[in-house]
Design an enzyme around this catalytic site. Structure first.
Site, PDB file in Angstrom:
ATOM      1  N   ASN A 212      32.777  34.751  33.476  1.00  0.00           N
ATOM      2  CA  ASN A 212      32.641  36.116  33.162  1.00  0.00           C
ATOM      3  C   ASN A 212      33.253  36.908  34.054  1.00  0.00           C
ATOM      4  O   ASN A 212      32.885  38.031  33.850  1.00  0.00           O
ATOM      5  CB  ASN A 212      31.917  36.442  34.983  1.00  0.00           C
ATOM      6  CG  ASN A 212      30.142  35.199  34.563  1.00  0.00           C
ATOM      7  OD1 ASN A 212      29.656  35.625  33.535  1.00  0.00           O
ATOM      8  ND2 ASN A 212      29.299  34.970  35.841  1.00  0.00           N
ATOM      9  N   LYS A 213      34.763  36.662  33.982  1.00  0.00           N
ATOM     10  CA  LYS A 213      35.836  37.853  34.406  1.00  0.00           C
ATOM     11  C   LYS A 213      35.964  38.359  32.515  1.00  0.00           C
ATOM     12  O   LYS A 213      35.650  37.933  31.762  1.00  0.00           O
ATOM     13  CB  LYS A 213      36.839  36.494  35.095  1.00  0.00           C
ATOM     14  CG  LYS A 213      36.842  36.258  36.126  1.00  0.00           C
ATOM     15  CD  LYS A 213      36.032  36.860  37.359  1.00  0.00           C
ATOM     16  CE  LYS A 213      35.218  36.611  39.123  1.00  0.00           C
ATOM     17  NZ  LYS A 213      35.488  35.112  39.190  1.00  0.00           N
TER      18      LYS A 213
END
Ligand SMILES: *Cc1c(COP(=O)(O)O)cnc(C)c1O
Length: 371
Positions: free
Chosen positions: A182-183
């Site tokens: 998700n980064k």
């Protein structure tokens, strides 16, 4: 039917997929040449500082604390408004987290309140750049230097962000990045630790892999307890494929965030929705997080958005109220600003491949539900 819009989604190009396939065919799929190339590229990005890749941003935080000499009996000052990993690693090394409430304007640790939390046991500060908005590095290091405290920057969310025109990671003490799916930049799972410029990376490497020290004659020794935290070449190949897109990812996120702020300003004025700080200089806009009007039923809001095929996340409930931390004595009312954000925050969809029309659809839905 409208396709479901998740709150985030990685952008992986075909060249990266081909590079991963090449690694799989190469016969060498764990840590190897791709990890070395990824570390070199990260080091170049961080102004030539030593960087070592790990299999998570949690491992990098733990190793940074160990390298900083943090252990049993020590205190580490951090924020209660973060992913729980930040505080968990402090417990993992046998130290105690000391939370300082957030500044409601930035939602990051309130630097004006930080000094009052310093005790003779304080060893380090772990600031977190929530949603990619950097903590004021000038003020932070002024305090750390005056009090002779180490800093472990939890920059898990701020890869690609900057301070005073310099990339986060290119200055400071220890800087920890996460490359979780998700980064802003991903290796599927992974992380990187930027070491102080003058630090020999040898101990960092031993802590990363079972404490093993290898000799040229093929022998080995183990003189320190290490983890099993090495990154694979498969993951590093993803990271190498992502890096050339970092600037364009950040630019796109900023453009989408700007559009959100424009479209939501009238909704905010009407409903009491609170918008995130409009920073287009430093932040990498890892997340777009308005606070729902006080008293809004967040679960009902999330369900109503889901009915409209829109994913909404919660990042994060104030972590001192998790059972593990309540057992350590933390309780409701300890950090009111973080608790308020923890109850009202929602993460709206924001990722580079989103269309402008997606932002418009999210804002229209939000206006409908709150209005
Ligand atoms: C993602 C994240 C971590 C942990 O990173 P992992 O790679 O998932 O281990 C730590 N701190 C913050 C603030 C994060 O967002």
């Amino acid at each position: 039917m409208t396709a479901f819009l998740p709150f985030t989604r990685p952008s992986i190009d075909e060249a990266t997929i081909a590079a991963v396939a090449d690694v799989l065919r190469s016969g060498w799929i764990t840590s190897g040449p791709k990890v070395q190339a990824f570390e070199a590229a990260l080091s170049a990005y961080c102004g030539g500082r030593p960087v070592r890749a790990f299999n998570s941003g949690t491992a990098t935080l733990e190793v940074a604390l160990r390298l900083a000499g943090v252990g049993p009996g020590d205190e580490v000052i951090t924020t209660p408004m973060t992913w729980v990993a930040t505080a968990n690693v402090i417990l993992e090394v046998g130290a105690m987290p000391v939370f300082v409430d957030i500044d409601p304007a930035t939602r990051n640790i309130d630097l004006a309140k930080l000094e009052a939390a310093v005790t003779p046991k304080t060893k380090a500060i772990m600031p977190v750049d929530l949603a990619g908005l950097p903590v004021d590095r000038d003020r932070l290091y002024a305090i750390a230097n005056a009090r002779k405290l180490r800093v472990v920057e939890d920059a898990a969310q701020s890869f690609g962000a900057s301070w005073n025109g310099k990339p986060i990671g290119s200055t400071g003490d220890f800087v920890s990045f996460s490359f979780h799916a998700n980064k802003n930049l991903t290796t599927s799972e992974g992380g990187a630790l930027v070491l102080p410029a003058d630090m020999d990376p040898a101990l960092c490497e031993r802590l990363r892999l079972q404490g093993v020290k290898r000799f040229p004659d093929g022998g080995m020794d183990v003189d320190v307890l290490g983890g099993k935290w090495n990154l694979t070449d498969i993951a590093a190949a993803i990271g190498l494929g992502q890096l050339p897109h970092l600037a364009e990812f950040t630019e796109r996120r900023r453009a989408l965030a700007r559009r959100y702020l424009e479209l939501l300003a009238p909704v905010a004025a009407l409903t009491g929705l609170e918008l995130p700080p409009a920073d287009f200089t430093n932040s990498n806009w890892h997340m777009f997080q308005p606070l729902l009007p006080p008293g809004t039923d967040r679960a009902a809001f999330i369900a109503a958005m889901k009915e409209r095929h829109i994913g909404v996340g919660v990042h994060y409930p104030a972590l001192h109220l998790f059972s593990l931390y309540r057992r350590l004595g933390f309780k409701e009312g300890d950090f009111p600003a973080a608790e308020d954000v923890g109850r009202r925050t929602v993460t709206l969809p924001l990722f580079p491949a989103m269309a402008d029309g997606d932002v418009e659809r999210v804002c229209a839905s939000l206006g409908e539900i709150l209005g």
